[in-house]
Design a protein around this motif. Structure first.
Motif, mmCIF file in Angstrom:
data_model
loop_
_atom_site.group_PDB
_atom_site.id
_atom_site.type_symbol
_atom_site.label_atom_id
_atom_site.label_comp_id
_atom_site.label_asym_id
_atom_site.label_seq_id
_atom_site.Cartn_x
_atom_site.Cartn_y
_atom_site.Cartn_z
ATOM 1 N N LYS A 57 -45.905 23.634 69.499
ATOM 2 C CA LYS A 57 -47.213 23.404 69.590
ATOM 3 C C LYS A 57 -47.823 24.169 70.873
ATOM 4 O O LYS A 57 -48.741 25.033 71.117
ATOM 5 C CB LYS A 57 -47.659 21.813 70.050
ATOM 6 N N GLU A 58 -46.782 24.211 71.795
ATOM 7 C CA GLU A 58 -47.086 24.850 73.044
ATOM 8 C C GLU A 58 -47.313 26.335 72.874
ATOM 9 O O GLU A 58 -48.116 26.955 73.474
ATOM 10 C CB GLU A 58 -46.106 24.529 74.205
ATOM 11 N N TYR A 59 -46.435 26.934 71.965
ATOM 12 C CA TYR A 59 -46.361 28.279 71.692
ATOM 13 C C TYR A 59 -47.035 28.746 70.190
ATOM 14 O O TYR A 59 -46.888 30.096 70.127
ATOM 15 C CB TYR A 59 -44.999 28.725 72.050
ATOM 16 N N GLY A 60 -47.732 27.885 69.650
ATOM 17 C CA GLY A 60 -48.206 28.118 68.351
ATOM 18 C C GLY A 60 -47.456 28.338 67.381
ATOM 19 O O GLY A 60 -47.790 29.360 66.490
ATOM 20 N N ILE A 61 -46.262 27.824 67.204
ATOM 21 C CA ILE A 61 -45.334 28.120 66.141
ATOM 22 C C ILE A 61 -45.200 26.748 65.359
ATOM 23 O O ILE A 61 -45.377 25.708 65.613
ATOM 24 C CB ILE A 61 -43.862 28.008 66.846
ATOM 25 N N LYS A 62 -45.694 27.105 63.867
ATOM 26 C CA LYS A 62 -45.809 26.178 63.095
ATOM 27 C C LYS A 62 -44.454 25.172 62.611
ATOM 28 O O LYS A 62 -43.408 25.757 62.856
ATOM 29 C CB LYS A 62 -46.110 26.911 61.781
ATOM 30 N N ALA A 63 -44.905 24.256 62.494
ATOM 31 C CA ALA A 63 -43.742 23.207 62.164
ATOM 32 C C ALA A 63 -42.525 23.707 61.334
ATOM 33 O O ALA A 63 -41.493 23.407 61.568
ATOM 34 C CB ALA A 63 -44.191 21.743 61.806
ATOM 35 N N LYS A 64 -42.941 24.336 60.273
ATOM 36 C CA LYS A 64 -42.059 25.017 59.236
ATOM 37 C C LYS A 64 -41.513 26.338 59.470
ATOM 38 O O LYS A 64 -40.798 26.715 58.622
ATOM 39 C CB LYS A 64 -42.633 24.815 57.771
ATOM 40 N N ASP A 65 -41.991 27.002 60.473
ATOM 41 C CA ASP A 65 -41.609 28.575 60.533
ATOM 42 C C ASP A 65 -40.065 28.303 61.054
ATOM 43 O O ASP A 65 -39.748 27.699 62.241
ATOM 44 C CB ASP A 65 -42.577 28.980 61.765
ATOM 45 N N PRO A 66 -39.220 29.043 60.491
ATOM 46 C CA PRO A 66 -37.966 29.017 60.875
ATOM 47 C C PRO A 66 -37.808 29.701 62.351
ATOM 48 O O PRO A 66 -38.377 30.927 62.413
ATOM 49 C CB PRO A 66 -37.168 30.146 59.915
#
Length: 374
Positions: free
Chosen positions: A180-189
């Motif tokens: 969440k802090e770095y804007g990375i989606k939950a399912k992004d490898p």
């Protein structure tokens, strides 16, 4: 036993500004202190008191400029059974004159530099030499054959309580927080790289590899954790080079800059696989143990001692063609597209960390060595 641990003068201990040696000492010393009298000598830092006792360990800190002289003076007034120095073989000969009744252990976390090779008398004066890998032991014996009879590789490790496996509830919580802090989606490898950002650590090869990785896995993301130097966010030519090369991939490469030691475990929990891209003959980077503790599969280079703790095809992959971004991409894509294989590798890595690569075992190995000398 009365034990003195003289930290490297490249950073304060505990590692408020990072440093593998300082971290190792700060974790092992309290275990030793449960049954022995332990003193740690370190350089000063504004965040630390000059003298204090923490978890049974007495810390004495002196300014960098006068560190060795003041340590020597203090030791001359003490009577230690064991004096262990870290990465400073040149100190032993001088200290032995000051404290002739002590047994001296040299802990090597790097290869000897040219001046140290010529000063072989320092190795001669050590009663025992421990190294962080078989690689460092073999290279040291090559430069100083007489060390063969008193050199012993002792792998380091992690505090298992500090690292949460990616499948644990705490690991999942940390995963959500970091992403969440770095804007990375939950399912992004998520591919993790943790290191100082200097050319010989090889981050540029992973940046180049991402071009091929995203062709096969469009949502794959590389998280680069680190800065040029410990606790230093200054930007240099290499940083600018990495930014320029990463720019076309937009959000697929994320840079965090410096992260404090205590926060590092959360970043490992956020990842799906870990890559060490070292180009130099690395003694054995401790990030491998951290990835193990987090339950991640590992991709590393066949450089120095790094490959010694990775089981090819079982806990990760060891890259011989370490300058080729396509090889990093091939193995990363394989692990991302075979999640079951990746999870099994990660589980085995955590098992190895729990069984072998932890600080309780390190402390016992040190104690066995100490007892053999006294």
């Amino acid at each position: 036993m009365k034990i003195a641990l003289i930290s490297s003068d490249r950073g304060p201990c505990p590692p408020v500004k990072g440093g593998a040696i300082q971290l190792l000492i700060s974790r092992v010393a309290p275990i030793l202190a449960k049954e022995h009298e332990v003193t740690v000598y370190s350089i000063t830092d504004p965040a630390l008191k000059d003298k204090e006792t923490v978890k049974g360990v007495k810390y004495i800190r002196y300014p960098t400029e006068t560190f060795f002289d003041e340590v020597s003076s203090h030791i001359s007034r003490k009577s230690y059974d064991i004096i262990q120095t870290f990465n400073r073989p040149g100190w032993i000969t001088k200290l032995r004159k000051i404290s002739p009744q002590s047994k001296f252990v040299l802990s090597l976390h790097n290869l000897l530099n040219d001046s140290e090779k010529h000063g072989s008398f320092s190795l001669r004066d050590a009663d025992q030499i421990m190294t962080v890998s078989q690689f460092v032991a073999k290279e040291t014996i090559k430069d100083y054959p007489a060390a063969k009879g008193k050199i012993q590789p002792i792998y380091t490790g992690v505090d298992l309580q500090e690292y949460a496996p990616v499948w644990s509830e705490k690991g999942k919580q940390w995963r959500r927080q970091i992403r969440k802090e770095y804007g990375i989606k939950a399912k992004d490898p998520l591919i993790l790289f943790v290191s100082r950002l200097v050319p010989y650590k090889g981050c540029h090869h992973l940046v180049h590899a991402m071009r091929k990785i995203v062709q096969h896995v469009p949502r794959a993301t590389l998280l680069v954790v680190g800065s040029k130097w410990y606790a230093d966010d200054k930007k240099d030519k290499y940083w600018n080079y990495l930014q320029k090369r990463a720019k076309p991939l937009k959000k697929r490469i994320v840079f965090t800059s410096y992260v404090p030691v205590d926060d590092i475990p959360r970043y490992f929990a956020a990842a799906d696989l870990f890559i060490c891209a070292s180009q130099w003959k690395e003694p054995l980077a401790r990030v491998h143990y951290e990835a193990m503790a987090a339950g991640l599969p590992i991709i590393t280079t066949k450089r120095g001692g790094n490959g010694e703790v990775v089981h090819e095809g079982k806990t990760g992959y060891i890259i011989k063609d370490y300058k080729n971004p396509k090889v990093y991409a091939k193995h990363a894509i394989r692990l991302i597209k075979q999640p079951l294989r990746a999870r099994l590798m990660g589980r085995l890595n955590r098992k190895l960390a729990a069984e072998t690569y932890h600080f309780d075992r390190v402390s016992q190995d040190w104690l066995k060595l100490y007892h053999s000398l006294i």
